[in-house]
Design an enzyme around this catalytic site. Structure first.
Site, PDB file in Angstrom:
ATOM      1  N   HIS A 174       0.819  -1.215   0.000  1.00 58.27           N
ATOM      2  CA  HIS A 174       0.000   0.000   0.000  1.00 58.27           C
ATOM      3  C   HIS A 174       0.856   1.270   0.000  1.00 58.27           C
ATOM      4  CE1 HIS A 174      -3.242  -2.709   0.746  1.00 58.27           C
ATOM      5  NE2 HIS A 174      -2.840  -3.005   1.971  1.00 58.27           N
TER       6      HIS A 174
ATOM      7  N   HIS B  58      -6.670  -4.907  -1.605  1.00 55.13           N
ATOM      8  CA  HIS B  58      -5.843  -6.112  -1.458  1.00 55.13           C
ATOM      9  C   HIS B  58      -5.894  -7.008  -2.682  1.00 55.13           C
ATOM     10  CE1 HIS B  58      -6.354  -4.792   2.743  1.00 55.13           C
ATOM     11  NE2 HIS B  58      -5.110  -5.192   2.828  1.00 55.13           N
TER      12      HIS B  58
END
Lengths: 328, 328
Positions: free
Chosen positions: A56, A218
């Site tokens: 991320h 994700h």
């Protein structure tokens, strides 16, 4: 899979080494641990700790520094950090005024951060937490009971971090963080999926004329696969879902147009243009456009709205100095 | 072609509208023109103007603000801005102390900026220029006599911008800018090509196991197509070429690891790690990692080294406040 990597098994540790070596003025890596802490540890303040799976970037290590986080704890790609790892981070940054954990709502993250909090309390450290759940796309998901925590989490880091930097106590920092949590909504889209290095293949398939609406961070599929549309229509759809979920009408807001890793700035600004057109009746006090909470090499974007009151606006604009976000 | 756009013909103007609407605290767009200027125009200083084709975002509009540029002039994607457009920018920002043009070395850019400078001089404005040519990959190219100006240009914006902000006169600002130009070297690589929206197809083809070494920033092929290698070997090759071109041995330097638009931060940090290992004998005073000078949606990276003396280091670390780079 085409990537600038060495061994797929080493991407997390090599990335952290690279980050710490690149920015010693901001951060250091705790020896032998996947924990990034401020290199100019500030004394006598509540410490903020966040984290989650790697992939991320710049979240969360990029937000470690003055006025934001005191430590970031990255797990393996798209995988929660371990309780031990989080516990080490808490111990490293606590200075007797307590620690606030900022957790994105995923079952694994919540469980591991809470276990770490219990371990820390056993050693007499005052620990509290907030859980972000800003994604309006789903009520429950493969990885979550309740909504997922996504890009809006960065607003929690900024605003709660500013409150902590001012010297507020743990209850006050938590109150402000929770106010942000309660007032953020996000929704995302992708046109190309991400590829986890260790997997070597994309998380889902999309045809050349398809996009994935309601995407998480994700690499998992979204809520619907649709034909790709003009950018303005995509914004209308995402923002429409956000505005249907919470009444932002006429309110003062902050807007984040977040890129998911492989989206050019050009496209993010084309999305921002339409979002701001649609928010013409709002007072948009701050707009952030860029890669804040990514999904490795996914080409996608998310929109986040945060309703601001005077307190949140002041803290959002307060000074910060981190790798990925600096406010003078 | 998968992109978040509306009509391909409108990407430049919609992007500029989005940028100006997103960041009114930093910039405004001159009405009816593709020119971005500081919204808090500072009086009584030398003004810096840069620009070039669109597609390099955040270059150059993202660097308009305190301590960097006073105006940015974007052309169509990968196309030089027109002399008229540059002339309007010069007139908008000149405050009687003169204007320095920072030009990347491409035949079209140099010609158009120089024509604009002549037009401005005819109106009594003092204009001077520097031309960046930091790419060591080629001596001449499809678009250039001499070396191409690439990501190192951002160091010129930062350092010359700081000098101008201090109140230095035009000759002094130019002297410092030229010192940076003389001391930067860059080299790039791509693993996926960029797609110009109006063209709709990638600028060149690469097989799944290939990379393009010596890439420029306009979607053109590089100097050689090679089998993709581990990240460390790619860094060794790029940095080896830079170090062979200029003697940086033992010197104080700044390093930039620049992403070309679709490269995840994870990979940039893996590249940065190796670059810093290879520079262990240098004093690396500053490392910048991120998307500074991009090529739309190209997956690639470049390394830039700048040799620093005390003056350049002080100016590099001086305060700046822009959309894409803020230094406290």
């Amino acid at each position: 899979m085409k990537k600038f990597i060495n061994e797929a098994a080493n991407v997390e540790t090599e990335m952290l080494d690279g980050l710490a070596a690149s920015h010693p003025e901001y951060v250091e890596r705790l020896e032998g641990l996947d924990v990034i802490v401020r290199s100019d540890k500030k004394k006598d303040k509540v410490a903020l700790v966040s984290g989650g799976g790697s992939g991320h970037e710049p979240s969360h290590a990029g937000y470690v520094g003055e006025g934001m986080l005191d430590a970031a704890v990255p797990g393996a790609v798209y995988t929660s950090p371990t309780p031990d790892q989080i516990f080490e981070a808490i111990k490293a940054v606590d200075d007797g005024k307590g620690v606030l954990l900022v957790i994105k709502n995923y079952t694994g993250d919540v469980m591991n951060f809470e276990m770490a909090a219990d371990m820390a309390r056993d050693e007499g450290i005052d620990v509290d937490q907030v859980v972000t759940a800003d994604d309006v796309a789903v009520e429950d998901s493969l990885y979550t009971v309740g909504r997922r925590g996504v890009a809006g989490t960065v607003f929690v880091h900024k605003i709660a971090g500013a409150k902590a930097e001012e010297g507020a106590d743990l209850a006050e920092v938590k109150r402000v963080a929770q106010k942000v949590v309660d007032n953020i909504r996000s929704m995302g889209v992708a046109i190309l999926p991400s590829t986890v290095p260790a997997a070597g293949t994309p998380g889902f398939e999309l045809a050349d004329d398809e996009m994935e609406i309601g995407i998480g961070i994700h690499g998992e599929p979204g809520t619907s696969t649709e034909k790709i549309k003009p950018a303005d229509e995509i914004v209308d759809e995402l923002l429409g879902r956000i505005l249907a979920d919470k009444d932002f009408k006429g309110k003062k807001v902050a807007l984040m147009v977040n890129g998911s890793g492989a989206t050019p700035a050009m496209e993010l600004y084309i999305l921002a243009r339409r979002a701001l057109e649609n928010l013409a009746e709002n007072d948009v006090a701050k707009t952030l456009v860029g890669n804040f909470m990514t999904s490795i090499d996914q080409a996608g974007a998310s929109l986040t709205l945060l309703e601001l009151d005077d307190e949140l606006e002041q803290l959002l604009n307060a000074p910060a100095d981190t790798i990925a976000l600096t406010v003078k």
